[in-house]
Design an enzyme around this catalytic site. Structure first.
Site, PDB file in Angstrom:
ATOM      1  N   GLU B  49       2.385 -31.636 -46.257  1.00  0.00           N
ATOM      2  CA  GLU B  49       1.639 -31.830 -45.006  1.00  0.00           C
ATOM      3  C   GLU B  49       0.367 -30.999 -44.934  1.00  0.00           C
ATOM      4  O   GLU B  49      -0.588 -31.364 -44.247  1.00  0.00           O
ATOM      5  CB  GLU B  49       2.526 -31.520 -43.790  1.00  0.00           C
ATOM      6  CG  GLU B  49       3.626 -32.549 -43.553  1.00  0.00           C
ATOM      7  CD  GLU B  49       4.910 -32.240 -44.303  1.00  0.00           C
ATOM      8  OE1 GLU B  49       4.887 -31.357 -45.195  1.00  0.00           O
ATOM      9  OE2 GLU B  49       5.935 -32.879 -43.998  1.00  0.00           O
ATOM     10  N   PHE B 111      18.310 -29.466 -34.858  1.00  0.00           N
ATOM     11  CA  PHE B 111      17.865 -29.693 -36.234  1.00  0.00           C
ATOM     12  C   PHE B 111      16.358 -30.013 -36.269  1.00  0.00           C
ATOM     13  O   PHE B 111      15.885 -30.884 -35.543  1.00  0.00           O
ATOM     14  CB  PHE B 111      18.665 -30.847 -36.857  1.00  0.00           C
ATOM     15  CG  PHE B 111      18.225 -31.166 -38.255  1.00  0.00           C
ATOM     16  CD1 PHE B 111      18.362 -30.223 -39.275  1.00  0.00           C
ATOM     17  CD2 PHE B 111      17.642 -32.385 -38.551  1.00  0.00           C
ATOM     18  CE1 PHE B 111      17.936 -30.502 -40.564  1.00  0.00           C
ATOM     19  CE2 PHE B 111      17.221 -32.675 -39.844  1.00  0.00           C
ATOM     20  CZ  PHE B 111      17.363 -31.727 -40.849  1.00  0.00           C
ATOM     21  N   GLN B 112      15.645 -29.314 -37.105  1.00  0.00           N
ATOM     22  CA  GLN B 112      14.198 -29.482 -37.284  1.00  0.00           C
ATOM     23  C   GLN B 112      13.408 -29.292 -35.999  1.00  0.00           C
ATOM     24  O   GLN B 112      12.370 -29.913 -35.798  1.00  0.00           O
ATOM     25  CB  GLN B 112      13.876 -30.831 -37.946  1.00  0.00           C
ATOM     26  CG  GLN B 112      14.388 -30.867 -39.382  1.00  0.00           C
ATOM     27  CD  GLN B 112      13.823 -31.994 -40.206  1.00  0.00           C
ATOM     28  OE1 GLN B 112      13.519 -33.058 -39.695  1.00  0.00           O
ATOM     29  NE2 GLN B 112      13.687 -31.751 -41.509  1.00  0.00           N
ATOM     30  N   LYS B 161      10.912 -37.333 -29.909  1.00  0.00           N
ATOM     31  CA  LYS B 161      11.299 -38.608 -30.507  1.00  0.00           C
ATOM     32  C   LYS B 161      11.707 -39.659 -29.475  1.00  0.00           C
ATOM     33  O   LYS B 161      11.350 -40.832 -29.595  1.00  0.00           O
ATOM     34  CB  LYS B 161      12.452 -38.380 -31.493  1.00  0.00           C
ATOM     35  CG  LYS B 161      12.865 -39.653 -32.208  1.00  0.00           C
ATOM     36  CD  LYS B 161      13.870 -39.411 -33.316  1.00  0.00           C
ATOM     37  CE  LYS B 161      14.128 -40.707 -34.072  1.00  0.00           C
ATOM     38  NZ  LYS B 161      15.099 -40.525 -35.154  1.00  0.00           N
ATOM     39  N   MET B 483     -11.836 -13.541 -57.746  1.00  0.00           N
ATOM     40  CA  MET B 483     -12.452 -12.810 -56.634  1.00  0.00           C
ATOM     41  C   MET B 483     -11.676 -11.538 -56.325  1.00  0.00           C
ATOM     42  O   MET B 483     -12.253 -10.495 -56.033  1.00  0.00           O
ATOM     43  CB  MET B 483     -12.533 -13.721 -55.406  1.00  0.00           C
ATOM     44  CG  MET B 483     -13.343 -13.153 -54.277  1.00  0.00           C
ATOM     45  SD  MET B 483     -15.017 -12.729 -54.801  1.00  0.00           S
ATOM     46  CE  MET B 483     -15.920 -14.181 -54.299  1.00  0.00           C
TER      47      MET B 483
HETATM   48  C1  LIG Z   1      -4.097 -19.147 -49.366  1.00  0.00           C
HETATM   49  C2  LIG Z   1      -4.847 -17.964 -49.822  1.00  0.00           C
HETATM   50  N1  LIG Z   1      -4.194 -16.906 -50.362  1.00  0.00           N
HETATM   51  C3  LIG Z   1      -4.878 -15.822 -50.800  1.00  0.00           C
HETATM   52  C4  LIG Z   1      -6.237 -15.769 -50.708  1.00  0.00           C
HETATM   53  C5  LIG Z   1      -7.001 -14.554 -51.193  1.00  0.00           C
HETATM   54  N2  LIG Z   1      -7.887 -14.914 -52.308  1.00  0.00           N
HETATM   55  C6  LIG Z   1      -9.212 -15.139 -52.137  1.00  0.00           C
HETATM   56  S1  LIG Z   1      -9.984 -15.584 -53.531  1.00  0.00           S
HETATM   57  C7  LIG Z   1      -8.558 -15.461 -54.439  1.00  0.00           C
HETATM   58  C8  LIG Z   1      -8.555 -15.760 -55.894  1.00  0.00           C
HETATM   59  C9  LIG Z   1      -8.782 -17.196 -56.171  1.00  0.00           C
HETATM   60  O1  LIG Z   1      -8.535 -17.441 -57.546  1.00  0.00           O
HETATM   61  P1  LIG Z   1      -9.082 -18.744 -58.228  1.00  0.00           P
HETATM   62  O2  LIG Z   1      -8.756 -19.924 -57.423  1.00  0.00           O
HETATM   63  O3  LIG Z   1      -8.642 -18.757 -59.642  1.00  0.00           O
HETATM   64  O4  LIG Z   1     -10.654 -18.557 -58.107  1.00  0.00           O
HETATM   65  P2  LIG Z   1     -11.626 -17.538 -58.863  1.00  0.00           P
HETATM   66  O5  LIG Z   1     -11.930 -16.443 -57.907  1.00  0.00           O
HETATM   67  O6  LIG Z   1     -10.930 -17.032 -60.080  1.00  0.00           O
HETATM   68  O7  LIG Z   1     -12.823 -18.362 -59.179  1.00  0.00           O
HETATM   69  C10 LIG Z   1      -7.506 -15.061 -53.615  1.00  0.00           C
HETATM   70  C11 LIG Z   1      -6.145 -14.802 -54.082  1.00  0.00           C
HETATM   71  C12 LIG Z   1      -6.870 -16.883 -50.112  1.00  0.00           C
HETATM   72  N3  LIG Z   1      -8.189 -16.916 -49.910  1.00  0.00           N
HETATM   73  N4  LIG Z   1      -6.168 -17.967 -49.706  1.00  0.00           N
END
Ligand SMILES: Cc1ncc(C[n+]2csc(CCOP(=O)(O)OP(=O)(O)O)c2C)c(N)n1
Ligand SMILES: [Mg+2]
Lengths: 163, 576
Positions: B49, B111-112, B161, B483
């Protein structure tokens, strides 16, 4: 600064939770809160007091205004206003204390609304500060219970929060 | 007489909903049956979802129309939450219909059952709990109006529902017009304030225009271009505003903020007049607020009064729809521009001279690998730009790859750059690209992602197969949560606590298993041809797994904490 914000709210389920949620979510504080339907049963009127700086209170008002169910609101503390709060306070009163408690209550124009062998229940209305002062004055006796309604208020003069 | 389920579908048809993104379950089975029996609304079945909400979101960002989501109660509803929050943070119009347990079971931990209205309350513009089938038409009408007007945002409609029960028939009538005494978004700006603003604009010596996503949401881009060109002022766009002003235009200084260009951030810092339009002075823009634009008078145009003077106090606040306010400004500017004070042109010219000095530092220059083999992530985006001629719709996930895409793919038109700026939701890229591709089947839709982010919604490759969505996925595979790793390099002495992506799947084999085309690129020599070939495949989803330099950082980057906008790292160990 202490603010008294008075809000006309659609009288719908869930509206109140949005107001309270907003305060929790954005880290604003609520000191007192009262809410009840008005003469128009599609509306309820909510009054809350909060401690906020000018910038904060501007944000609070803007954010409240954004809630879809908020119809209109006013910061009463922006102008002249009257405020009242109701308090019921149960005080232990036996022997010679009975007269003393009564006297203190009279000084504050309190009314004794319930009496038992060992207690008085006193009703007091006024500004929050007056109620604070009374709580302070009565504290030399044994206070068993305090309940306060929270602040209600209206602007003085012609100004009115209405549709 | 119709059932609640039929009434809901009819109401959605009245709102001209073309597509619904969703996933069935017990509480919405009546609604799904009503969907089955009609053919005006298409339904797209996702695999999770969250993806339904991002698809609706991508659709909304690309078209400007509200996206529509249908999920069941409990886990269906909670799975939708991340996508609702994503839309909320970026002010995206969306209507989410969630099933609820039967009215008499509410509050019994049945439920749910989950309190969807409660859970979603802080991340919706508004929500409706339906108590009778007769309430559905007006709730739907209000929901779409609220979602799309003023500052847009997501709206939830929660429907127990029993209210959609096919055997309970009630009269149906769709309301023609809509009255809401408590919701009246601004339709105009304050003329006096606009005049005051124009006076300041005409007197400015070092003006700067800072435009955000609100200009795109408010369909004000043409007016923005007209005003900016007339004035001859420099302009920057936020991450959310990219494309609002043509990215390849001379007056455009690039993106601003934490990873903004040297010239944009410096021009912000040194300007004496800031015209902020549909932007919200986010902390990723301002750096330390007390050091923000120290010499500038600030004019702030926004449709949401609460955005004005929230973090940075505006000298001239203008509440109103950006399109309207900009038109008014253009009119007034047109009347006075010829009477600009003598010497003003020279002042503006010397401001531009200063800006050109910053620009000439070429802060985005890519230091290519000297051995000539390793692929720099920036080069991938440059190749993408070259072979799409800058004309693709690009969605992204969150991380370094997102910043590289934002910085190295200049967008000349609005609604071409689709990313989660406010919430920063990894997992947004693929499903939002799907929503865009569904809205525009003929467009080249590209998802720039990372090997971390793509795995947050990779199951949607299956949905892409089902509906034949020929998206191009460019995976900047740096084998790291890049990042996060960059911050650990810069602030934690290189201790890479859980920022490595170990046991990565064989992406090529994985996408092939879903029936798509996959290709891995490891050497710079193959990059161009692989990119060109991938983009040339029109009828299939292609996944390009590009192994890029894992050591690369995104620059410029604001110095924090305590830095101002002009304090930036320009490369490893080099700062302004
Ligand atoms: C759902 C979620 N969890 C954690 C983060 C924190 N976060 C920001 S950038 C990142 C790394 C992303 O890795 P990747 O998709 O491989 O991109 P890259 O930076 O390596 O290009 C994380 C963990 C986030 N933004 N969103
Ligand atoms: Mg990565």
């Amino acid at each position: 600064m202490r603010r008294i914000i008075s809000v006309l709210l659609e009288n719908e389920s869930g509206a109140l939770s949005r107001v309270i949620g907003l305060f929790a979510q954005r880290g604003y504080n609520i000191e007192t809160l009262t809410v009840a339907p008005t003469d128009d049963d599609t509306l309820s009127r909510l009054t809350l007091t909060t401690i906020a700086s000018d910038e904060q209170s501007e944000q609070i008002i803007k954010q409240l205004n954004k809630l879809i169910e908020v119809v209109r609101l006013v910061d009463l503390t922006d102008g002249e206003y009257v405020e009242r709060e109701l308090m019921l306070i149960k005080v232990k009163a036996t022997g010679s204390q009975r007269a003393e408690v009564k006297r203190t209550s009279d000084i504050f124009r309190g009314q004794i609304v319930d009496v038992s062998a060992a207690n008085y229940t006193i009703q007091l209305t006024g500004t929050s500060r007056k109620l604070d002062a009374f709580v302070n004055a009565i504290s030399e006796f044994t206070v068993t219970e305090v309940v306060r309604s929270g602040v209600s208020g209206l602007s003085r003069g012609e100004k009115a929060l209405a549709l | 007489m119709l059932s609640g389920a039929d009434i809901l579908i009819r109401s959605l048809q009245e709102e001209n909903v073309e597509h619904v993104f969703g996933y069935p379950g017990g509480a919405v089975l009546h609604i799904y049956d009503a969907l089955f029996k009609q053919n005006r609304i298409n339904h797209f079945l996702v695999r999770h979802e969250q993806a339904a909400t991002h698809m609706a979101d991508g659709y909304a960002r690309a078209t400007g129309r509200a996206g529509c989501v249908l999920v069941t109660s409990g886990p269906g509803a909670t799975n939708a939450i991340t996508g609702i929050a994503t839309a909320y943070m970026d002010s995206i119009p969306m209507v989410v219909i969630s099933g609820q347990v039967q009215s008499h079971l509410i509050g019994t931990d049945s439920f749910q059952e989950t309190d969807m209205i409660g859970i979603s309350r802080p991340i919706v513009k508004h929500s409706f709990m339906i108590k009778a089938a007769t309430e559905i038409p007006s709730a739907v009408k209000k929901a779409f109006y609220i979602a799309t007007s003023g500052r847009p945002g997501p709206v939830v409609i929660d429907i127990p529902k029993d209210i959609t029960n096919p055997s309970d028939l009630v009269p149906y009538e769709y309301p023609k017009d809509l009255k809401m005494r408590s919701y009246m978004p601004a339709t105009k700006g304050h003329s006096g304030q606009i005049k005051k603003a124009v006076n300041m604009i005409m007197a400015a010596q070092r003006p700067m225009i800072y435009a955000g996503g609100g200009v795109i949401q408010g369909n004000g881009c043409e007016k923005l271009v007209e005003l900016t060109r007339t004035l001859g002022f420099p302009i920057t766009n936020t991450l959310m505003g990219l494309g609002a002003y043509p990215g390849t235009d001379k007056q455009f200084l690039g993106m601003l903020g934490m990873h903004g260009t040297l010239e944009a951030n410096n021009a912000m810092h040194h300007c004496d007049l800031l015209l902020a339009i549909g932007a919200r002075f986010d902390d990723r823009i301002t750096n330390t607020v007390s050091k923000f634009c120290p010499q500038a008078k600030i004019i702030h145009v926004d449709v949401d009064p609460a955005s004005i003077s929230k973090t940075v106090i505006a000298d001239v606040p203008i509440v109103g729809p950006v399109e309207w306010v900009l038109s008014e400004m253009i009119d007034i500017v047109g009347q006075v521009i010829d009477q600009r004070a003598r010497g003003h042109a020279e002042m503006l010219a010397s401001w531009w001279e200063q800006i050109e000095v910053w620009r000439s530092q070429n802060c985005l220059e890519v230091k290519t690998d000297t051995t000539g083999a390793i692929i720099k992530p920036q080069q991938v985006i440059q190749a993408l730009y070259k072979f799409t001629k800058g004309d693709a719709v690009v969605t992204s996930d969150v991380g370094q790859h997102q910043m590289f895409a934002a910085l190295y793919y200049p967008f000349d038109k609005p609604r071409k750059w689709i990313n989660s700026g406010g919430l920063g939701t990894m997992g947004f890229g693929l499903p939002s690209a799907m929503g865009v591709q569904i809205a525009f089947p003929e467009e080249q839709v590209v998802c720039v992602t990372g090997e971390g982010s793509i795995q947050m919604n990779i199951q949607e490759l299956s949905t892409c197969a089902q509906y034949g969505l020929p998206i191009k996925i460019i995976n900047l595979n740096n084998r790291a949560l890049g990042m996060v790793k960059q911050w650990q390099d810069m602030q934690y002495e290189g201790r890479h606590s859980h920022s490595y992506m170990e046991s990565l799947p064989n992406f090529v084999a994985l996408v092939e298993a879903y029936g798509h085309v996959g290709k891995q690129v490891t050497n710079i020599d193959e990059l161009d041809s692989a990119m060109e070939e991938a983009l040339a495949i029109k009828d299939k989803l292609v996944f390009l797994d590009v192994l890029v330099d894992p050591e690369e950082h995104v620059y410029p980057m604001h110095v924090a904490p305590d830095g101002s906008m002009r304090d930036m790292w320009l490369s490893k160990g080099v700062r302004t």
